[in-house]
Design a protein around this motif. Structure first.
Motif, short mmCIF file in Angstrom:
data_model
loop_
_atom_site.label_atom_id
_atom_site.label_comp_id
_atom_site.label_asym_id
_atom_site.label_seq_id
_atom_site.Cartn_x
_atom_site.Cartn_y
_atom_site.Cartn_z
N UNK A 32 0.82 -1.22 0.00
CA UNK A 32 0.00 0.00 0.00
C UNK A 32 0.85 1.26 0.00
N UNK A 33 2.08 1.18 0.50
CA UNK A 33 2.95 2.36 0.55
C UNK A 33 3.65 2.63 -0.77
N UNK A 34 3.58 1.72 -1.70
CA UNK A 34 4.32 1.84 -2.96
C UNK A 34 4.05 3.15 -3.71
N UNK A 35 2.81 3.56 -3.93
CA UNK A 35 2.61 4.78 -4.71
C UNK A 35 2.91 6.08 -3.95
N UNK A 36 3.10 6.01 -2.65
CA UNK A 36 3.30 7.22 -1.85
C UNK A 36 4.79 7.49 -1.63
N UNK A 37 5.48 7.84 -2.71
CA UNK A 37 6.93 7.99 -2.68
C UNK A 37 7.37 9.09 -1.71
N UNK A 38 6.75 10.24 -1.75
CA UNK A 38 7.16 11.35 -0.89
C UNK A 38 7.01 10.99 0.58
N UNK A 39 5.90 10.37 0.93
CA UNK A 39 5.67 10.00 2.33
C UNK A 39 6.68 8.94 2.80
N UNK A 40 7.00 8.00 1.91
CA UNK A 40 7.99 6.97 2.26
C UNK A 40 9.34 7.61 2.56
N UNK A 41 9.76 8.54 1.70
CA UNK A 41 11.07 9.16 1.89
C UNK A 41 11.08 10.09 3.10
N UNK A 42 9.96 10.72 3.41
CA UNK A 42 9.88 11.52 4.63
C UNK A 42 10.05 10.62 5.85
N UNK A 43 9.40 9.45 5.83
CA UNK A 43 9.56 8.49 6.92
C UNK A 43 11.00 8.03 7.06
N UNK A 44 11.67 7.79 5.94
CA UNK A 44 13.08 7.40 5.98
C UNK A 44 13.93 8.54 6.53
N UNK A 45 13.58 9.77 6.17
CA UNK A 45 14.29 10.93 6.73
C UNK A 45 14.15 11.01 8.24
N UNK A 46 12.96 10.70 8.75
CA UNK A 46 12.73 10.69 10.20
C UNK A 46 13.57 9.60 10.85
N UNK A 47 13.59 8.41 10.26
CA UNK A 47 14.40 7.31 10.79
C UNK A 47 15.88 7.68 10.77
N UNK A 48 16.32 8.35 9.70
CA UNK A 48 17.71 8.79 9.59
C UNK A 48 18.05 9.79 10.69
N UNK A 49 17.16 10.74 10.93
CA UNK A 49 17.41 11.73 11.98
C UNK A 49 17.46 11.09 13.36
N UNK A 50 16.61 10.12 13.60
CA UNK A 50 16.64 9.41 14.89
C UNK A 50 17.97 8.68 15.05
N UNK A 51 18.46 8.05 13.97
CA UNK A 51 19.75 7.36 14.03
C UNK A 51 20.88 8.36 14.29
N UNK A 52 20.88 9.47 13.58
CA UNK A 52 21.94 10.48 13.75
C UNK A 52 21.89 11.04 15.17
N UNK A 53 20.71 11.30 15.69
CA UNK A 53 20.57 11.78 17.06
C UNK A 53 21.10 10.76 18.05
N UNK A 54 20.82 9.50 17.83
CA UNK A 54 21.32 8.43 18.71
C UNK A 54 22.85 8.38 18.71
N UNK A 55 23.45 8.44 17.53
CA UNK A 55 24.92 8.39 17.44
C UNK A 55 25.52 9.64 18.08
N UNK A 56 24.88 10.78 17.87
CA UNK A 56 25.39 12.02 18.44
C UNK A 56 25.31 12.00 19.97
N UNK A 57 24.19 11.53 20.50
CA UNK A 57 24.02 11.50 21.97
C UNK A 57 24.95 10.50 22.63
#
Length: 191
Positions: A32-57
């Motif tokens: 169901x997420x396949x056609x929603x490219x922008x939303x998928x990449x925004x979600x990946x951006x959020x996951x990326x930021x959480x990872x970067x925050x974890x490594x930084x902390x």
């Protein structure tokens, strides 16, 4: 003896049933997420930021981050590369069109966008989980890893861009092609 001579019907364990049900539900939402490219990449951006925050902390896990960076670079090369390499195709006698009379061959990626997104998201989630194991927090001088990754990135991208120029392909859709009434050739314009 029990179990011998039965009709071949075996009881599945509750864990196997749960795994099968979870797999079906997960695949359903993935489809169901396949056609929603922008939303998928925004979600990946959020996951990326959480990872970067974890490594930084935590101020560590630079080797895990370096491995993640190398993996993402490998995915990016697959995303930017054509499915059929023109250099290998030239050996077979077939090649990319060089004249207007030649057959048009659209650019097909070696790694499609959805699989690229899915692999990157999964990589960030796995890397995030790895930051909870102190065994993987190897003490290193992180600027050396960063400099080495940047050099590797630029050398790899230089080679990829030279390949694109040599074989005259662009791996991105710049805009939707529109046909005008007066011309036979398509004109490119943005939506």
């Amino acid at each position: 003896m029990e179990g011998i001579g039965t009709d071949g019907v075996s009881e599945t364990s509750p864990m196997a049933k749960w795994k099968n049900d979870f797999s079906r539900v997960f695949q359903h939402y993935l489809d169901r997420s396949t056609p929603h490219m922008l939303h998928r990449w925004i979600g990946t951006g959020v996951v990326t930021m959480i990872y970067i925050l974890r490594v930084y902390c935590v101020q560590g896990f630079y080797v895990v981050s370096y491995g993640l960076g190398i993996y993402i670079l490998n995915l990016l090369i697959g995303f930017l590369s054509p499915k059929i390499d023109p250099e290998l195709e030239a050996l077979d006698g077939a090649s990319l069109p060089t004249k207007d009379s030649d057959e048009f061959k659209p650019f097909i990626r070696r790694l499609p966008e959805f699989r690229f997104w899915y692999s990157i998201t999964k990589a960030f989630l796995v890397a995030f989980m790895l930051t909870f194991f102190s065994l993987l927090d190897v003490p290193v001088f992180w600027p050396i890893l960063l400099i080495y990754w940047i050099v590797l990135f630029f050398l790899t991208m230089k080679r990829q861009i030279q390949h694109m120029i040599k074989h005259k392909y662009v791996p991105f859709d710049i805009g939707k092609q529109r046909y005008s009434k007066n011309s036979e050739k398509p004109s490119s314009s943005r939506d």
